[in-house]
Every structure is written in structure tokens, then in C-alpha cells.
Write a protein that holds these residues in place. Structure first.
Motif, mmCIF file in Angstrom:
data_model
loop_
_atom_site.group_PDB
_atom_site.id
_atom_site.type_symbol
_atom_site.label_atom_id
_atom_site.label_comp_id
_atom_site.label_asym_id
_atom_site.label_seq_id
_atom_site.Cartn_x
_atom_site.Cartn_y
_atom_site.Cartn_z
ATOM 1 N N LEU A 3 -8.313 26.456 47.387
ATOM 2 C CA LEU A 3 -9.119 26.742 48.433
ATOM 3 C C LEU A 3 -10.719 26.738 48.002
ATOM 4 O O LEU A 3 -10.941 27.285 46.745
ATOM 5 C CB LEU A 3 -8.878 28.201 49.027
ATOM 6 N N SER A 4 -11.648 26.315 48.685
ATOM 7 C CA SER A 4 -12.930 26.564 48.325
ATOM 8 C C SER A 4 -13.944 26.738 49.481
ATOM 9 O O SER A 4 -13.755 26.230 50.613
ATOM 10 C CB SER A 4 -13.476 25.074 47.680
ATOM 11 N N ASP A 6 -17.860 26.223 50.600
ATOM 12 C CA ASP A 6 -19.032 25.373 50.309
ATOM 13 C C ASP A 6 -20.235 26.387 50.406
ATOM 14 O O ASP A 6 -20.254 26.734 51.428
ATOM 15 C CB ASP A 6 -19.202 23.990 50.835
ATOM 16 N N THR A 11 -18.433 25.576 54.924
ATOM 17 C CA THR A 11 -17.340 24.997 55.315
ATOM 18 C C THR A 11 -16.312 25.357 54.065
ATOM 19 O O THR A 11 -16.203 25.414 52.876
ATOM 20 C CB THR A 11 -17.482 23.498 55.053
ATOM 21 N N ARG A 13 -12.692 24.660 52.702
ATOM 22 C CA ARG A 13 -11.733 23.380 52.492
ATOM 23 C C ARG A 13 -10.612 23.714 51.605
ATOM 24 O O ARG A 13 -10.433 24.774 50.850
ATOM 25 C CB ARG A 13 -12.494 22.616 51.430
ATOM 26 N N SER A 15 -7.746 21.818 49.678
ATOM 27 C CA SER A 15 -7.111 20.528 48.821
ATOM 28 C C SER A 15 -5.726 20.686 48.554
ATOM 29 O O SER A 15 -5.134 21.676 47.738
ATOM 30 C CB SER A 15 -8.159 20.424 47.647
#
Length: 209
Positions: A3-4, A6, A11, A13, A15
Motif C-alpha cells: 500500500l502507498s 502518493d 492517491t 495505490r 500493488s
């Protein structure tokens, strides 16, 4: 799974490895809601471009001084950015002015550093990339983020020196870094640290939420 958030636009994200199942991944992300909300809470505040607001310009804060009967052309007057015309056009007009200022300054600085390095430069462009502050193509074309005009001048200059140095070394070798220091006349690491620390906040100018 990863999880990230931005820092440039908030945002979130998720992955996933190739062929990972979506449903368990979404359930795992839901378990991390507290982390996501905490990461969103510390993002820079949006900075809309509206009358009376302050915006960064070359590392200092200037106020947008709008009057409907003022000239429509944007003019910097000390710490005030004077602009007239319809209020709904203020944001677009100020953004155009910022991009123009960025283009003029970085073109002049690029040619100055190129003359010092004894290299030629192709076309110089201004854009709004999300992943780079500048880029240099093998052809000699160089592009910059217009948002560098919001940062202190020495940060912009270090970025320009970095891209011009790529005309000598198209890599990030010790010879390249030595060329950047030689062109700039100082160690560029403080400016790179400034961008890592504060660069994301520059993307929030012009955002209402």
C-alpha cells in the motif's frame, strides 16, 4: 502486496504480485484503513489560486491581489501579484504567468550553464510531469517542471545544472556528479534534500481539495 499514498495528490495505490487474488487483497487493504487515514492526514494542504490567497514563488510567499478593474495582465509588485479581469479566470491567468516565468528563467539558466560547460542544447520545454523535475534527452532537448518556479531559486538552479551536466555524461556516474558541482559552483546535495522534503507540496498548488 504493498500500500502507498502518493504525496503529490493523495492517491492510494494497492500493488499486487502477478496473478494475486483481488478479494483477499482488498480485504487486507481494508484492514490497513487506519494507516491510510493517517497517511492522508499528514499530506500538504491544498492551495487554491483565488483572490487573497498566498502562493509560493521562488521560495517566498506572495499574495494574489485581484481587482475587477485592474489590468488583466498579471504583474508582480513586491509581495503582491496583481491581476484583474473576471474572478473566475484568476486561477488560469496566474498559472499561465507562473509557467511563463518558469520558462523564461530556466531557459536563461540553461543557456548560461551550457555556455560554461561548452555544450549545445536542443529545445527547452516546460511541462508538469509527475515523476521528474527535469529530463535531458540524448538529442540535447531538455524539459523541466514549471513548478520549480515555486521553489527557492537555488533549488531551480541546481536542477538546471543537473540536466545540463547530462550533456557531458548521460549517466549518474561520479564524473557526472562532479560536473554538476563544477557547473553549480557548490555541492547540490542541500537542494536535492529540499526537493525530497518539500517537493511534494508544490503539486498541491492549484488544488481546491
Amino acid at each position: 502486496m504493498r500500500l502507498s499514498v502518493d504525496p503529490r495528490d493523495g492517491t492510494v495505490r494497492l500493488s499486487l504480485p502477478t496473478r494475486a487474488a483481488i478479494r483477499p487483497a482488498l480485504a487486507w487493504a481494508e484492514e490497513k484503513r487506519g494507516w491510510i487515514e493517517g497517511a492522508l492526514a499528514v499530506l500538504p494542504a491544498p492551495r487554491p489560486i483565488v483572490p487573497g490567497a498566498t502562493i509560493p514563488f521562488e521560495g517566498r510567499e506572495i499574495v494574489i491581489a485581484w481587482r475587477t478593474d485592474a489590468p488583466r495582465s498579471v504583474m508582480l509588485d513586491g509581495a503582491s501579484l496583481r491581476v484583474g479581469g473576471p474572478v473566475e479566470a484568476v486561477g488560469a491567468r496566474v498559472l499561465r504567468w507562473l509557467r511563463q516565468q518558469a520558462g523564461e528563467r530556466m531557459a536563461a539558466e540553461t543557456h548560461g550553464f551550457a555556455a560554461s560547460a561548452g555544450v549545445t542544447i536542443g529545445r527547452i520545454g516546460i511541462g508538469d510531469p509527475r515523476s521528474r523535475w527535469g529530463s535531458c534527452a540524448p538529442s540535447g532537448d531538455i524539459r523541466y517542471s514549471w513548478r520549480l518556479i515555486l521553489a527557492p531559486p537555488e533549488v531551480r538552479e541546481a536542477t538546471v545544472a543537473h540536466e545540463v551536466a547530462h550533456r557531458l555524461h548521460m549517466d549518474h556516474s561520479p564524473a557526472f556528479h562532479a560536473a554538476v558541482t563544477r557547473l553549480l559552483g557548490r555541492d547540490p546535495r542541500p537542494e536535492r534534500h529540499w526537493l525530497r522534503t518539500h517537493g511534494a507540496s508544490l503539486y498541491w498548488l492549484g488544488r481546491d481539495s
